[in-house]
Design a protein around this motif. Structure first.
Motif, PDB file in Angstrom:
ATOM      1  N   LYS A 107       0.863  -1.173   0.000  1.00 24.95           N
ATOM      2  CA  LYS A 107       0.000   0.000   0.000  1.00 24.95           C
ATOM      3  C   LYS A 107       0.899   1.222   0.000  1.00 24.95           C
ATOM      4  CE  LYS A 107      -0.630   0.337   4.970  1.00 24.95           C
ATOM      5  NZ  LYS A 107      -1.552   0.525   6.055  1.00 24.95           N
ATOM      6  N   PRO A 108       0.465   2.287  -0.655  1.00 24.58           N
ATOM      7  CA  PRO A 108       1.302   3.491  -0.703  1.00 24.58           C
ATOM      8  C   PRO A 108       1.424   4.140   0.681  1.00 24.58           C
ATOM      9  CG  PRO A 108      -0.760   3.825  -1.915  1.00 24.58           C
ATOM     10  CD  PRO A 108      -0.768   2.425  -1.389  1.00 24.58           C
ATOM     11  N   ALA A 109       2.567   4.768   0.908  1.00 21.34           N
ATOM     12  CA  ALA A 109       2.801   5.487   2.164  1.00 21.34           C
ATOM     13  C   ALA A 109       3.583   6.750   1.838  1.00 21.34           C
ATOM     14  CB  ALA A 109       3.573   4.626   3.145  1.00 21.34           C
ATOM     15  N   SER A 110       3.278   7.819   2.530  1.00 18.30           N
ATOM     16  CA  SER A 110       4.016   9.055   2.328  1.00 18.30           C
ATOM     17  C   SER A 110       5.420   8.900   2.896  1.00 18.30           C
ATOM     18  CB  SER A 110       3.308  10.220   3.020  1.00 18.30           C
ATOM     19  OG  SER A 110       3.425  10.087   4.428  1.00 18.30           O
ATOM     20  N   VAL A 111       6.309   9.791   2.480  1.00 11.79           N
ATOM     21  CA  VAL A 111       7.679   9.752   2.991  1.00 11.79           C
ATOM     22  C   VAL A 111       7.665   9.953   4.505  1.00 11.79           C
ATOM     23  CG1 VAL A 111       9.922  10.902   2.953  1.00 11.79           C
ATOM     24  CG2 VAL A 111       8.710  10.484   0.818  1.00 11.79           C
ATOM     25  N   LYS A 112       6.835  10.863   4.989  1.00  9.27           N
ATOM     26  CA  LYS A 112       6.760  11.140   6.431  1.00  9.27           C
ATOM     27  C   LYS A 112       6.280   9.905   7.197  1.00  9.27           C
ATOM     28  CE  LYS A 112       7.351  13.954   9.795  1.00  9.27           C
ATOM     29  NZ  LYS A 112       8.719  14.191  10.204  1.00  9.27           N
TER      30      LYS A 112
ATOM     31  N   LEU B 169      15.700   9.144   3.296  1.00  9.65           N
ATOM     32  CA  LEU B 169      14.288   9.484   3.125  1.00  9.65           C
ATOM     33  C   LEU B 169      14.014  10.912   3.582  1.00  9.65           C
ATOM     34  CD1 LEU B 169      12.573   6.189   4.304  1.00  9.65           C
ATOM     35  CD2 LEU B 169      12.518   7.155   2.000  1.00  9.65           C
ATOM     36  N   GLN B 170      14.626  11.318   4.679  1.00 10.70           N
ATOM     37  CA  GLN B 170      14.439  12.687   5.153  1.00 10.70           C
ATOM     38  C   GLN B 170      14.993  13.689   4.148  1.00 10.70           C
ATOM     39  OE1 GLN B 170      16.333  12.514   9.009  1.00 10.70           O
ATOM     40  NE2 GLN B 170      14.425  12.035  10.059  1.00 10.70           N
TER      41      GLN B 170
ATOM     42  N   MET C 141      14.135  17.723  -0.252  1.00  9.56           N
ATOM     43  CA  MET C 141      14.351  18.131  -1.639  1.00  9.56           C
ATOM     44  C   MET C 141      13.016  18.296  -2.378  1.00  9.56           C
ATOM     45  SD  MET C 141      17.705  15.858  -2.617  1.00  9.56           S
ATOM     46  CE  MET C 141      17.581  16.229  -4.349  1.00  9.56           C
ATOM     47  N   LYS C 142      12.070  17.398  -2.107  1.00  3.69           N
ATOM     48  CA  LYS C 142      10.757  17.503  -2.743  1.00  3.69           C
ATOM     49  C   LYS C 142      10.013  18.737  -2.255  1.00  3.69           C
ATOM     50  CE  LYS C 142       9.915  12.727  -3.980  1.00  3.69           C
ATOM     51  NZ  LYS C 142       9.077  11.536  -3.787  1.00  3.69           N
ATOM     52  N   ALA C 143      10.200  19.076  -0.974  1.00  2.00           N
ATOM     53  CA  ALA C 143       9.505  20.228  -0.408  1.00  2.00           C
ATOM     54  C   ALA C 143      10.027  21.542  -1.004  1.00  2.00           C
ATOM     55  CB  ALA C 143       9.675  20.245   1.108  1.00  2.00           C
TER      56      ALA C 143
END
Length: 71
Positions: free
Chosen positions: A18-23, A61-62, A67-69
């Motif tokens: 199942k998908p999960a956000s990076v956080k 991951l952090q 970088m995405k933010a």
């Protein structure tokens, strides 16, 4: 005579995902690292190699999240 003490690593095959956000993934990983550290220290004095690799994954991951933010 074969050496019975040598065993190949266990093969894990996912049966679902199942998908999960990076956080969310960071939080799950941090919880796992803490639990793993407690279990491994009690059992064998700690397995720092695995813990270090898990922490590197968490840090990556952090960094990816930061970088995405910025985009």
């Amino acid at each position: 005579m074969p050496d019975d003490s040598i065993h190949p690593p266990v093969r894990l095959h996912p049966v679902s995902s199942k998908p999960a956000s990076v956080k969310d993934t960071e939080n799950i990983l941090e919880s796992f690292i803490d639990d793993f550290r407690e279990r491994s220290s009690a059992a064998q004095g700690g397995n720092t190699a695995v813990t270090v690799q898990l922490r590197k994954l968490r840090d990556a991951l952090q960094e990816e999240s930061k970088m995405k933010a910025k985009r």
